[in-house]
Design a protein around this motif. Sequence first.
Motif, mmCIF file in Angstrom:
data_model
loop_
_atom_site.group_PDB
_atom_site.id
_atom_site.type_symbol
_atom_site.label_atom_id
_atom_site.label_comp_id
_atom_site.label_asym_id
_atom_site.label_seq_id
_atom_site.Cartn_x
_atom_site.Cartn_y
_atom_site.Cartn_z
ATOM 1 N N PRO A 1 3.239 6.823 -6.866
ATOM 2 C CA PRO A 1 2.966 6.846 -8.338
ATOM 3 C C PRO A 1 1.823 8.524 -8.389
ATOM 4 C CG PRO A 1 3.613 4.983 -7.903
ATOM 5 C CD PRO A 1 3.444 5.225 -6.257
ATOM 6 N N LYS A 2 1.199 8.081 -7.548
ATOM 7 C CA LYS A 2 -0.032 8.673 -7.381
ATOM 8 C C LYS A 2 0.168 9.742 -6.867
ATOM 9 C CE LYS A 2 -2.915 4.736 -5.669
ATOM 10 N NZ LYS A 2 -4.033 4.783 -5.082
ATOM 11 N N PHE A 3 1.324 11.051 -6.695
ATOM 12 C CA PHE A 3 1.507 11.927 -5.421
ATOM 13 C C PHE A 3 1.660 12.896 -7.156
ATOM 14 C CE2 PHE A 3 4.337 15.088 -4.927
ATOM 15 C CZ PHE A 3 4.138 15.532 -3.557
ATOM 16 N N GLY B 1 2.205 18.834 -2.801
ATOM 17 C CA GLY B 1 1.653 17.517 -3.578
ATOM 18 C C GLY B 1 0.080 17.339 -2.857
ATOM 19 N N THR B 2 -0.811 16.545 -3.955
ATOM 20 C CA THR B 2 -1.625 16.241 -3.577
ATOM 21 C C THR B 2 -1.790 14.344 -3.612
ATOM 22 O OG1 THR B 2 -3.019 16.023 -4.976
ATOM 23 C CG2 THR B 2 -2.976 18.092 -3.355
ATOM 24 N N HIS C 1 0.966 -0.924 -0.037
ATOM 25 C CA HIS C 1 0.161 0.233 0.071
ATOM 26 C C HIS C 1 0.550 1.101 0.085
ATOM 27 C CE1 HIS C 1 -3.326 3.255 0.814
ATOM 28 N NE2 HIS C 1 -2.250 2.803 1.863
ATOM 29 N N ALA C 2 2.038 1.394 0.925
ATOM 30 C CA ALA C 2 2.706 2.770 1.116
ATOM 31 C C ALA C 2 3.465 3.033 -0.575
ATOM 32 C CB ALA C 2 4.236 1.917 1.946
ATOM 33 N N GLU C 3 4.205 1.599 -1.077
ATOM 34 C CA GLU C 3 4.970 2.022 -2.586
ATOM 35 C C GLU C 3 3.671 1.970 -3.744
ATOM 36 O OE1 GLU C 3 6.031 -2.114 -3.222
ATOM 37 O OE2 GLU C 3 7.756 -1.769 -0.693
ATOM 38 N N SER C 4 2.492 2.093 -3.181
ATOM 39 C CA SER C 4 1.391 2.421 -4.448
ATOM 40 C C SER C 4 1.271 3.939 -4.358
ATOM 41 C CB SER C 4 0.159 1.579 -3.876
ATOM 42 O OG SER C 4 -0.958 1.997 -2.907
ATOM 43 N N LEU C 5 1.767 4.486 -2.943
ATOM 44 C CA LEU C 5 0.952 5.869 -2.890
ATOM 45 C C LEU C 5 2.024 6.588 -3.913
ATOM 46 C CD1 LEU C 5 1.033 6.368 0.611
ATOM 47 C CD2 LEU C 5 -0.939 6.026 -0.594
ATOM 48 N N PRO D 1 -3.668 16.573 0.708
ATOM 49 C CA PRO D 1 -2.193 17.635 0.811
ATOM 50 C C PRO D 1 -1.444 16.476 1.232
ATOM 51 C CG PRO D 1 -3.540 17.935 3.039
ATOM 52 C CD PRO D 1 -4.733 17.322 1.788
ATOM 53 N N ALA D 2 0.252 16.124 0.315
ATOM 54 C CA ALA D 2 1.268 15.372 0.805
ATOM 55 C C ALA D 2 2.586 16.174 0.948
ATOM 56 C CB ALA D 2 0.935 14.088 -0.304
#
Length: 326
Positions: free
Chosen positions: A18-20, A39-40, A12-16, A45-46
Amino acid sequence: MTSTTPPEIAAHAESLIPKFQFTRLLNQDQAGRRISLLGTIESQPALLTAERAAFAIDNDHLMSFPTSLSTIKNLGANDIYHWFLASSRTSQDDTRSQPPDLKLNLIYPCTEQHIKKYSAQGLRMVTETPSIYASYIRPFMQQKREQGRLNWVFNILEGRTEQEDVIYREHGDEGFLLLPDLNWDRKTISSLHLLGLIERRDIWSVRDLKKTHVGWIKHMREKLLDATVKLYPDLEKDQLKLYVHYQPTYYHFHIHIVHVALEAGSTQATGKALGLENIISQLETLQGGDDAGMADVSLTYHLGEASELWEKIYLPLKEGREVVLS
């Protein structure tokens, strides 16, 4: 290091990443090696911080390192010194043009002294008195100047190399020029590093500065600052710091001009760098006439245990042995 994160959480963490979705740059530090991005991810927000990983130092990686570089672009060459930008991304599956992510300096052919300078070694603090300077250090400087180690400096001053890089120049007995330092990538403003070289050859180091030179040094300081902010209009003068090294790497007086945000490594540390404004103040307050100068004061600095100054001068002095410079 093996991760102890459960596989489902790790996935799950690694999938985040590419979504940034990038919004803006927050900061760039560590001389451009680390960036913080806002970013988001899925409208939330991220904040993403990216830092270049440490180099692998096992022999297999080091042997293949030069051939793993791509998009090598030469930034300049002068005598035995060459500098480049290059990319370390060489995946066969990625045919896109990759931006350079490495700054390379090449010394070829190098000397034994270059090898010692860049080798890991212990450091020692030494105090150079006026007597030690006059008796040992000044003759040592003379030897080094006679060995042709300033050829690259004279190439610049005499117009044979790097003239396209000169940002500002004044000719004459008190002339000087400004150009990028070879350690700067020439694009990252927060790690800006320029070099001011004087034309006259009778001032080898800060030791040769006297009270009579104060007006010239102040003029040079203002012109170096003016030229820098003119070329880089996003900068203001109070975002720059000027310093000199003692001991310097080479014995021809020069001034470093850097961005105040440039991370202070060993070359800007106490025991190596002397602020130009502090030098001016010290000269102005020295007792004596115009000939009073920095040769009349004690200077404390650090040396590598493999350096010639330590091995030939300070270690023998410490052990009560005769100093032999030849």
